[in-house]
Design a protein around this motif. Structure first.
Motif, PDB file in Angstrom:
ATOM      1  N   PRO A 189      19.633  40.427  47.911  1.00 24.96           N
ATOM      2  CA  PRO A 189      20.778  41.261  47.442  1.00 24.96           C
ATOM      3  C   PRO A 189      20.957  41.144  45.957  1.00 24.96           C
ATOM      4  N   PRO A 190      21.318  42.222  45.314  1.00 24.52           N
ATOM      5  CA  PRO A 190      21.463  42.175  43.847  1.00 24.52           C
ATOM      6  C   PRO A 190      22.584  41.250  43.433  1.00 24.52           C
ATOM      7  N   VAL A 191      22.285  40.516  42.411  1.00 26.14           N
ATOM      8  CA  VAL A 191      23.282  39.560  41.888  1.00 26.14           C
ATOM      9  C   VAL A 191      24.244  40.328  40.998  1.00 26.14           C
ATOM     10  N   SER A 192      25.559  40.271  41.397  1.00 31.17           N
ATOM     11  CA  SER A 192      26.579  41.003  40.594  1.00 31.17           C
ATOM     12  C   SER A 192      26.819  40.261  39.306  1.00 31.17           C
ATOM     13  N   PRO A 193      27.032  41.009  38.243  1.00 27.23           N
ATOM     14  CA  PRO A 193      27.276  40.339  36.956  1.00 27.23           C
ATOM     15  C   PRO A 193      28.595  39.588  36.970  1.00 27.23           C
ATOM     16  N   VAL A 194      28.689  38.535  36.229  1.00 24.50           N
ATOM     17  CA  VAL A 194      29.911  37.690  36.155  1.00 24.50           C
ATOM     18  C   VAL A 194      30.993  38.476  35.456  1.00 24.50           C
ATOM     19  N   LYS A 195      32.145  38.590  36.175  1.00 23.17           N
ATOM     20  CA  LYS A 195      33.273  39.323  35.605  1.00 23.17           C
ATOM     21  C   LYS A 195      34.072  38.424  34.688  1.00 23.17           C
ATOM     22  N   ARG A 196      34.416  38.965  33.553  1.00 24.33           N
ATOM     23  CA  ARG A 196      35.241  38.213  32.598  1.00 24.33           C
ATOM     24  C   ARG A 196      36.720  38.501  32.878  1.00 24.33           C
ATOM     25  N   SER A 197      37.532  37.464  32.847  1.00 25.31           N
ATOM     26  CA  SER A 197      38.976  37.601  33.120  1.00 25.31           C
ATOM     27  C   SER A 197      39.646  38.216  31.915  1.00 25.31           C
ATOM     28  N   ARG A 198      40.257  39.359  32.125  1.00 24.44           N
ATOM     29  CA  ARG A 198      40.998  40.014  31.063  1.00 24.44           C
ATOM     30  C   ARG A 198      42.350  40.479  31.608  1.00 24.44           C
ATOM     31  N   ILE A 199      43.405  40.366  30.767  1.00 27.08           N
ATOM     32  CA  ILE A 199      44.758  40.761  31.213  1.00 27.08           C
ATOM     33  C   ILE A 199      44.807  42.237  31.489  1.00 27.08           C
ATOM     34  N   GLY A 200      44.041  42.998  30.706  1.00 30.69           N
ATOM     35  CA  GLY A 200      44.051  44.439  30.891  1.00 30.69           C
ATOM     36  C   GLY A 200      43.516  44.875  32.228  1.00 30.69           C
ATOM     37  N   ASP A 201      42.690  43.982  32.898  1.00 35.10           N
ATOM     38  CA  ASP A 201      42.130  44.338  34.192  1.00 35.10           C
ATOM     39  C   ASP A 201      43.106  44.108  35.331  1.00 35.10           C
ATOM     40  N   LEU A 202      44.274  43.372  35.042  1.00 30.41           N
ATOM     41  CA  LEU A 202      45.208  43.053  36.114  1.00 30.41           C
ATOM     42  C   LEU A 202      46.117  44.241  36.377  1.00 30.41           C
ATOM     43  N   PRO A 203      46.542  44.449  37.637  1.00 27.42           N
ATOM     44  CA  PRO A 203      47.505  45.520  37.941  1.00 27.42           C
ATOM     45  C   PRO A 203      48.848  45.213  37.293  1.00 27.42           C
ATOM     46  N   MET A 204      49.621  46.234  36.945  1.00 23.34           N
ATOM     47  CA  MET A 204      50.901  46.050  36.260  1.00 23.34           C
ATOM     48  C   MET A 204      51.912  45.332  37.130  1.00 23.34           C
ATOM     49  N   ARG A 205      51.872  45.550  38.442  1.00 21.36           N
ATOM     50  CA  ARG A 205      52.854  44.879  39.282  1.00 21.36           C
ATOM     51  C   ARG A 205      52.666  43.378  39.267  1.00 21.36           C
ATOM     52  N   VAL A 206      51.414  42.926  39.121  1.00 24.78           N
ATOM     53  CA  VAL A 206      51.158  41.481  39.042  1.00 24.78           C
ATOM     54  C   VAL A 206      51.742  40.928  37.753  1.00 24.78           C
ATOM     55  N   ILE A 207      51.597  41.673  36.657  1.00 23.71           N
ATOM     56  CA  ILE A 207      52.124  41.218  35.360  1.00 23.71           C
ATOM     57  C   ILE A 207      53.643  41.134  35.412  1.00 23.71           C
ATOM     58  N   TYR A 208      54.274  42.152  36.032  1.00 25.63           N
ATOM     59  CA  TYR A 208      55.742  42.147  36.101  1.00 25.63           C
ATOM     60  C   TYR A 208      56.246  40.981  36.935  1.00 25.63           C
ATOM     61  N   ARG A 209      55.590  40.703  38.054  1.00 25.34           N
ATOM     62  CA  ARG A 209      56.003  39.564  38.872  1.00 25.34           C
ATOM     63  C   ARG A 209      55.865  38.261  38.112  1.00 25.34           C
ATOM     64  N   PHE A 210      54.803  38.132  37.377  1.00 19.21           N
ATOM     65  CA  PHE A 210      54.576  36.904  36.602  1.00 19.21           C
ATOM     66  C   PHE A 210      55.668  36.724  35.542  1.00 19.21           C
ATOM     67  N   LEU A 211      56.009  37.820  34.861  1.00 18.74           N
ATOM     68  CA  LEU A 211      57.072  37.725  33.838  1.00 18.74           C
ATOM     69  C   LEU A 211      58.421  37.397  34.469  1.00 18.74           C
ATOM     70  N   ALA A 212      58.719  37.994  35.633  1.00 18.74           N
ATOM     71  CA  ALA A 212      60.012  37.736  36.293  1.00 18.74           C
ATOM     72  C   ALA A 212      60.125  36.283  36.696  1.00 18.74           C
ATOM     73  N   VAL A 213      59.068  35.738  37.271  1.00 18.41           N
ATOM     74  CA  VAL A 213      59.079  34.331  37.675  1.00 18.41           C
ATOM     75  C   VAL A 213      59.260  33.430  36.462  1.00 18.41           C
ATOM     76  N   THR A 214      58.571  33.761  35.366  1.00 20.49           N
ATOM     77  CA  THR A 214      58.673  32.947  34.151  1.00 20.49           C
ATOM     78  C   THR A 214      60.081  32.950  33.594  1.00 20.49           C
ATOM     79  N   VAL A 215      60.707  34.124  33.523  1.00 22.28           N
ATOM     80  CA  VAL A 215      62.091  34.212  33.009  1.00 22.28           C
ATOM     81  C   VAL A 215      63.049  33.444  33.891  1.00 22.28           C
ATOM     82  N   ALA A 216      62.886  33.548  35.233  1.00 25.42           N
ATOM     83  CA  ALA A 216      63.773  32.841  36.153  1.00 25.42           C
ATOM     84  C   ALA A 216      63.670  31.339  35.962  1.00 25.42           C
ATOM     85  N   VAL A 217      62.444  30.853  35.785  1.00 24.97           N
ATOM     86  CA  VAL A 217      62.246  29.413  35.587  1.00 24.97           C
ATOM     87  C   VAL A 217      62.902  28.960  34.296  1.00 24.97           C
TER      88      VAL A 217
END
Length: 321
Positions: free
Chosen positions: A26-54
């Motif tokens: 099977p073809p070896v998939s290339p290694v994905k680099r972690s980038r904030i731009g690749d994350l869905p917006m709802r994940v970012i909003y949840r992360f910010l809400a949790v951070t503010v609450a803390v």
């Protein structure tokens, strides 16, 4: 051998080498680099809400800890005095185990420390003058069915009739007041039991005579000049027909005193009649008692009621004897 034969032999086609394919992987998939731009917006909003609450929770915890006194910390002592133990509480026995302080004890200690830490609270509460309790004489006067409870402050309005123009005055040095001396139809009369006295001719059908008098108050002086005026008004019922009842029309302060205006309602030969009256009690410096000015005019001489306004407004202080 001919040369073209040799050349042909050298350029002859070589045999093909065929490589057999191996097992497919099977073809070896290339290694994905972690980038904030690749994350869905709802994940970012949840992360910010949790951070503010803390962060908010942490700040609130720090503020609450700093605002709490040393009495709320384990082993800390309250800054205020420690109340003595109640005599009704039995001493702990040898087998009893110490119990943690209850919430009520902590509240008591906190209240004690607050009271001792702010000594200015008591003077602030006592700065407002309290109304003195009414005497037995005032309570007895208000229990009299002829005398209703005093109304709220209300100024004396302009009464019926024409104003009496005069500049003459009477000096009552016995009482310490000066007041208007009316001209005709008013006239001076025998003063006893007063210090000064002026009267109108008795009207036909009237059961009482109009009069303007002054004297030291003939009743006990009360805690307030208003209560003294109340007792004085009740006393004036002695100078009205029997069975008269008071209806208040005005209650107002005057300089160094108090004025009450009222109607006295009574019956003469079965017919309802009334008189308009007023008392003014004025404190006099250096005098043993305040001065009293009392005026009453029956309804048969209603056209002279305006003289009550003139009499009350003319009162001033003179040096008593």
């Amino acid at each position: 051998m001919p040369t073209y034969v040799v050349a042909e032999a050298e350029t002859s086609e070589l045999p093909k080498i065929v490589v057999e394919p191996g097992p497919k992987h099977p073809p070896v998939s290339p290694v994905k680099r972690s980038r904030i731009g690749d994350l869905p917006m709802r994940v970012i909003y949840r992360f910010l809400a949790v951070t503010v609450a803390v962060v908010v929770a942490a700040v609130a915890a720090v503020i609450g800890f700093m605002s709490s006194g040393s009495s709320d910390r384990p082993g800390g002592e309250a800054p205020g005095p420690i109340a003595a133990p109640s005599a009704a509480t039995p001493p702990p026995g040898p087998s009893s185990s110490p119990e943690p302080p209850s919430a009520s004890a902590s509240s008591t200690a906190s209240a004690s420390s607050t009271a001792s830490a702010s000594p200015s609270a008591a003077p602030t509460a006592s700065a407002t003058p309290a109304t003195p309790p009414r005497s037995a004489a005032v309570l007895a006067a208000l229990a009299d069915p002829r005398v209703p409870e005093l109304p709220g402050d209300k100024r004396l309005g302009r009464l019926p009739g024409k104003p009496h123009a005069t500049k003459r005055r009477i000096r009552d040095t016995r009482s310490g007041v000066s007041l208007v001396r009316f001209g005709k139809p008013w006239k001076g009369y025998g003063t006893a039991p007063f210090a000064t006295k002026q009267v109108l001719p008795k009207a036909r059908g009237a059961a009482t005579r109009a009069m303007l008098v002054s004297c030291p108050v003939p009743i006990n002086v009360q805690e307030t000049v208003k209560d003294t005026a109340l007792l004085a008004a009740r006393w004036t019922l002695n100078h009205h027909p029997r069975g008269g009842k008071i209806t208040w029309t005005a209650s107002q302060p005057i300089k160094d005193g108090w004025m009450l205006a009222y109607q006295v309602r009574y019956k003469v030969k079965g017919k309802s009649r009334r008189s308009m009256a007023a008392v003014a009690v004025k404190e006099i410096p250096g005098a043993a008692k305040p001065a009293l000015v009392f005026v009453t005019i029956p309804d048969a001489q209603r056209s002279r009621w305006r003289d009550i306004n003139t009499a009350i407004s003319s009162i001033s202080t003179v040096k008593p004897e």
